[in-house]
Design an enzyme around this catalytic site. Structure first.
Site, short mmCIF file in Angstrom:
data_model
loop_
_atom_site.label_atom_id
_atom_site.label_comp_id
_atom_site.label_asym_id
_atom_site.label_seq_id
_atom_site.Cartn_x
_atom_site.Cartn_y
_atom_site.Cartn_z
N HIS A 58 11.22 -15.44 -4.15
CA HIS A 58 10.95 -14.14 -3.88
C HIS A 58 9.80 -13.93 -4.89
O HIS A 58 9.43 -14.45 -5.79
CB HIS A 58 12.09 -13.32 -4.48
CG HIS A 58 13.41 -13.08 -3.53
ND1 HIS A 58 14.29 -12.29 -3.61
CD2 HIS A 58 13.46 -14.01 -2.23
CE1 HIS A 58 15.19 -12.38 -2.46
NE2 HIS A 58 14.47 -13.42 -1.58
N GLU A 60 9.12 -11.63 -7.05
CA GLU A 60 9.41 -11.28 -8.48
C GLU A 60 9.61 -12.71 -9.38
O GLU A 60 9.05 -12.88 -10.35
CB GLU A 60 10.65 -10.64 -8.67
CG GLU A 60 10.63 -9.31 -7.93
CD GLU A 60 11.52 -9.16 -6.83
OE1 GLU A 60 10.90 -10.03 -5.80
OE2 GLU A 60 12.25 -8.14 -6.42
N CYS A 88 16.83 -7.78 -5.92
CA CYS A 88 17.97 -8.27 -5.56
C CYS A 88 18.74 -8.64 -6.74
O CYS A 88 18.04 -8.74 -7.80
CB CYS A 88 18.09 -9.20 -4.49
SG CYS A 88 17.11 -10.92 -5.15
N CYS A 91 16.81 -11.52 -8.59
CA CYS A 91 15.45 -11.02 -9.17
C CYS A 91 15.75 -10.15 -10.44
O CYS A 91 15.11 -10.01 -11.51
CB CYS A 91 14.41 -10.45 -8.37
SG CYS A 91 14.05 -11.83 -6.92
#
Lengths: 159, 159
Positions: A58, A60, A88, A91
């Site tokens: 992801h 992040e 999410c 993260c």
């Protein structure tokens, strides 16, 4: 935008949106993130889950790893992370673990958001770190980018 | 151990404990994880947060990334992850994102556990994936390894 804090992070959200566009152009979900330290962007990344065949890739996570490598420290105290979509669980958890001072995000994630929507991981007093959260910076633009991407995917018969 | 399922994963927990010992010997927090696919260990890792100066370098994240690289797919359906300590928010979130079938863990984490203790991320029906969770395999041994590590750290004046 009337709120001072929202204005303060607007240029960084534009940089995160630029990352998101790059991710979308590369065939991945258009989500982007930057890490800011002393007013400078020290890391920038977009979602690379499909490109790298890595479920943890992801925006992040990649930006946090870059920032830690840049600073040579797993502690990112003094840093702000700016991301186009509400993080999410993974993260939000990583943001806590990195001891980041501030999270700025764009669109809320009704399906998996773990900062305000389904969980409030970044402000949970039971965990050993909490941080300031500023939500909704260029939210419509961040959400539209995702909606357009998924609409195109559906038109192409992908899910 | 009387439970059949617990016995079934015992050898894999021994492998995860072996990783944890390696992490501790290298000066990091002794937590280990393995990913099992079709009865074979396809990835093994220990915590490397300090060694790599990477706040995301928990054993589970590293093992998941290794397994995805091995399979060439971000989806780890059919896989089991075996870890010595109850996963945190970041790692529980990553396990969901990787669509892993089963989580086996050793000791509970009263401070940050996100599978049973503080949150129940791996069994949350609002998220788009859920999985079987088997807790407590060699729990005492997993917990003792951590307790001894932190006791030594305190004796050395570290925190």
């Amino acid at each position: 935008m009337s709120d001072h804090k929202t204005q303060q992070y607007d240029a960084f959200m534009v940089a995160a949106l630029d990352q998101a566009h790059k991710g979308g152009d590369a065939g991945d979900v258009p989500i982007g993130a930057v890490v800011v330290c002393h007013g400078q962007i020290i890391a920038a990344a977009h979602n690379r889950r499909i490109i790298d065949a890595d479920p943890t890739a992801h925006a992040e996570i990649l930006a946090i790893r870059q920032a830690a490598a840049d600073l040579g420290d797993w502690r990112l105290g003094g840093c702000t992370i700016v991301v186009t979509l509400e993080p999410c669980c993974m993260c939000a958890g990583a943001i806590i673990l990195a001891r980041i001072d501030r999270l700025v995000y764009g669109a809320a994630d009704p399906k998996a958001g773990a900062v305000d929507t389904l969980y409030q991981i970044c402000t949970d007093r039971r965990l050993n770190h909490r941080l300031e959260v500023i939500a909704g910076v260029r939210a419509d633009q961040c959400a539209a980018l995702l909606a357009n991407f998924f609409s195109r995917q559906r038109a192409m018969g992908k899910k």
